[in-house]
Design an enzyme around this catalytic site. Sequence first.
Site, PDB file in Angstrom:
ATOM      1  N   CYS A 118     -22.831   2.957 128.108  1.00  0.00           N
ATOM      2  CA  CYS A 118     -22.410   3.653 129.332  1.00  0.00           C
ATOM      3  C   CYS A 118     -22.381   2.722 130.539  1.00  0.00           C
ATOM      4  CB  CYS A 118     -23.331   4.832 129.616  1.00  0.00           C
ATOM      5  SG  CYS A 118     -23.374   6.020 128.277  1.00  0.00           S
ATOM      6  N   HIS A 258     -24.370   6.512 137.163  1.00  0.00           N
ATOM      7  CA  HIS A 258     -23.904   7.004 135.862  1.00  0.00           C
ATOM      8  C   HIS A 258     -24.305   8.474 135.741  1.00  0.00           C
ATOM      9  CE1 HIS A 258     -23.062   7.584 131.764  1.00  0.00           C
ATOM     10  NE2 HIS A 258     -24.321   7.548 131.345  1.00  0.00           N
ATOM     11  N   ASN A 288     -21.391  13.812 130.391  1.00  0.00           N
ATOM     12  CA  ASN A 288     -21.571  12.365 130.365  1.00  0.00           C
ATOM     13  C   ASN A 288     -20.341  11.729 129.703  1.00  0.00           C
ATOM     14  OD1 ASN A 288     -22.314   9.732 129.771  1.00  0.00           O
ATOM     15  ND2 ASN A 288     -24.353  10.261 129.011  1.00  0.00           N
TER      16      ASN A 288
END
Length: 333
Positions: A118, A258, A288
Amino acid sequence: MTAMPFSHIAGTGSAVPERILSNHELEKIVDTSDEWIMRRTGIKERRLSSTGKHESTADLGTAAARRAMEIADISERQIDTIITSTVTADRITPSAACLIQHQLEANHAAAFDVSAGCSGFTYGLELADASIRAGKAETVLVIGAERLSTFVNWQDRGTCVLFGDGAGAIVISARDAPGGILSTHIRSDGALWDLLYCEDGNPGPPDILNYIKHIPFHIKMEGNRLFKKAVAFMADIALQSLAQNKLVRDDIAIVIPHQANLRIIQAISEKIDIPMDRFYTNLHRYGNTSSASIPLAMDEAFRQGLIKKGDHVLLVSFGAGLTWGAAVIQWSI
Ligand code: UT7
């Protein structure tokens, strides 16, 4: 051009699939509830790519890139490099970046992917900045494009409620004027690889709800331990970034973290002492989206008028690897 140009953000763009999967729909797939997902994560719904709608990883990346190029007012011929951060490229090879290059007809560009979980977008940003500063490129596209839905085990309630698909992109241009990307920090700790990993398999077809029966692929996650690492590592690297730039918390107009879990973001806000109203969040709508989450959120924040020319923007990322990173940007558009 001077010997050492600066890397300025010249445009931002994003793209998400049409199909919305709500928490209520997920209640019919696994033993979960809208109430649990909202309370533990802040996620309300996410987007899933579908077949026949041009929503592959490369398609989403291309759409996001086109929007960023529109704002930057550049043509495909000007692009020197395309860096795509992804862990869900449509094929193991060639890279998503090459497929995006083809769709954009950016024939002069070098194109490659970055795999850093990520955190991939902040890794891509560091590479783009370094290549501009070294005089090797003048215009770089950095794209985060992901279809995590293709890797999720749709029978594992601990992970399938978290992820979604989407893409974000920025155009970075070399300019003589100071500003733009002020710093990047990237870090990894491979010893913690087994807190979040993909067990097996390749990306599957995008019609996830039809795909549930076949599941040759799995994301495995130790959510609780990962949560604590996410908070500690992201807060730490955010503070390092501020210190390196001699910035204090009031100098930061907006933090784009994030988007894994609202509680993680709240904990970072407390640790670095920047209030939540200066953190941009959109995970309630997208979940996400892995390395797409930061450029997707950055594009939305910019288009909503929340980032203005001259503002200091702090990006902070965390993901599988483990990897984490941060960047401080002085906004140029
Ligand atoms: O992007 C990469 C980085 N990702 C992250 O950093 C993610 C970090 N981790 C997290 O965000 C959180 O750990 C989760 C959202 C994944 C989980 O939240 P948690 O508060 O850590 O919950 P937990 O895993 O400790 O589970 C608590 C309970 C368990 O039940 P018992 O053992 O207490 O009876 C789980 O089985 O919640 C249960 N549970 C669920 N219940 C309903 C787990 N998932 C679900 C679910 N619906 N979807």
